[in-house]
Scaffold this active site. Structure first.
Site, mmCIF file in Angstrom:
data_model
loop_
_atom_site.group_PDB
_atom_site.id
_atom_site.type_symbol
_atom_site.label_atom_id
_atom_site.label_comp_id
_atom_site.label_asym_id
_atom_site.label_seq_id
_atom_site.Cartn_x
_atom_site.Cartn_y
_atom_site.Cartn_z
ATOM 1 N N HIS A 1 -10.273 -5.092 -3.545
ATOM 2 C CA HIS A 1 -8.953 -5.338 -2.962
ATOM 3 C C HIS A 1 -9.109 -5.769 -1.517
ATOM 4 C CE1 HIS A 1 -9.963 -1.067 -2.494
ATOM 5 N NE2 HIS A 1 -9.313 -1.097 -1.344
ATOM 6 N N HIS B 1 -7.043 -5.749 1.985
ATOM 7 C CA HIS B 1 -5.906 -5.244 2.741
ATOM 8 C C HIS B 1 -5.361 -6.374 3.612
ATOM 9 C CE1 HIS B 1 -6.958 -0.830 2.271
ATOM 10 N NE2 HIS B 1 -8.151 -1.361 2.052
ATOM 11 N N ASP C 1 0.845 -1.190 0.000
ATOM 12 C CA ASP C 1 0.000 0.000 0.000
ATOM 13 C C ASP C 1 0.887 1.248 0.000
ATOM 14 O OD1 ASP C 1 -3.211 0.577 0.932
ATOM 15 O OD2 ASP C 1 -1.782 2.227 1.125
HETATM 16 P P1 5GP Z 1 -9.673 1.552 0.319
HETATM 17 O O1 5GP Z 1 -9.704 2.876 1.027
HETATM 18 O O2 5GP Z 1 -10.372 1.646 -1.035
HETATM 19 O O3 5GP Z 1 -10.150 0.396 1.124
HETATM 20 O O4 5GP Z 1 -8.152 1.258 0.037
HETATM 21 C C1 5GP Z 1 -7.456 1.801 -1.027
HETATM 22 C C2 5GP Z 1 -6.008 1.714 -0.669
HETATM 23 O O5 5GP Z 1 -5.253 1.886 -1.854
HETATM 24 C C3 5GP Z 1 -5.551 2.802 0.301
HETATM 25 O O6 5GP Z 1 -4.996 2.194 1.467
HETATM 26 C C4 5GP Z 1 -4.502 3.579 -0.500
HETATM 27 O O7 5GP Z 1 -3.413 3.997 0.286
HETATM 28 C C5 5GP Z 1 -4.090 2.598 -1.564
HETATM 29 N N1 5GP Z 1 -3.689 3.203 -2.819
HETATM 30 C C6 5GP Z 1 -4.363 4.158 -3.529
HETATM 31 N N2 5GP Z 1 -3.707 4.460 -4.661
HETATM 32 C C7 5GP Z 1 -2.598 3.674 -4.681
HETATM 33 C C8 5GP Z 1 -1.507 3.521 -5.613
HETATM 34 O O8 5GP Z 1 -1.428 4.185 -6.652
HETATM 35 N N3 5GP Z 1 -0.541 2.618 -5.299
HETATM 36 C C9 5GP Z 1 -0.595 1.868 -4.163
HETATM 37 N N4 5GP Z 1 0.409 1.014 -3.960
HETATM 38 N N5 5GP Z 1 -1.595 1.973 -3.269
HETATM 39 C C10 5GP Z 1 -2.589 2.858 -3.518
#
Ligand code: 5GP
Ligand code: ZN
Length: 111
Positions: free
Chosen positions: A97, A99, A29
């Site tokens: 996704h 985590h 992440d």
């Molecule tokens: P969500 O908030 O949708 O559950 O998680 C999305 C995750 O994707 C977040 O923890 C954020 O830091 C990560 N993220 C967003 N854009 C990118 C990216 O371009 N590269 C990586 N490696 N992680 C990303």
């Protein structure tokens, strides 16, 4: 479709790759919220847990079969697996996704 995780999956945006096979990818992440924080995605675009169907669930099954191996690659034995489904639950990237979080800062509470 302008999906950042599809671009990471096809290699057009670089990521800290942890594991890859034909169906799935795991990468670090970009904004880690624990000492270890990686994301596992299907290469195929599925918007969220709500987008899981009988047609694509084999890939989701594969993700969960691979998570123990991915955790070993990450060097962790104790970890949390989370998927935020929908904006109201904190989903910011609309590509399914999971985590993987691990580290001494994980509390017992989920929220
Ligand atoms: P969500 O908030 O949708 O559950 O998680 C999305 C995750 O994707 C977040 O923890 C954020 O830091 C990560 N993220 C967003 N854009 C990118 C990216 O371009 N590269 C990586 N490696 N992680 C990303
Ligand atoms: Zn996508």
């Amino acid at each position: 479709m302008d999906c950042i995780f599809c671009k990471i999956a096809d290699g057009s945006i670089p990521s800290g790759k942890v594991y890859e096979d034909d169906l799935i990818l795991c990468f670090k992440d970009i904004n880690p919220q624990a000492e270890v924080h990686a994301l596992v995605i299907p290469k195929q675009h599925i918007a969220s847990v709500n987008g899981i169907t009988a047609e694509n669930s084999d890939t989701v099954k594969h993700i969960f079969e691979k998570i123990p191996e991915i955790a070993k690659l990450l060097g962790v034995n104790d970890y949390r697996v989370i998927s935020n489904c929908g904006e109201g639950a904190g989903q910011t990237v609309m590509h399914l996704h999971f985590h993987i979080l691990s580290g001494s800062n994980l509390g017992e509470r989920l929220v």
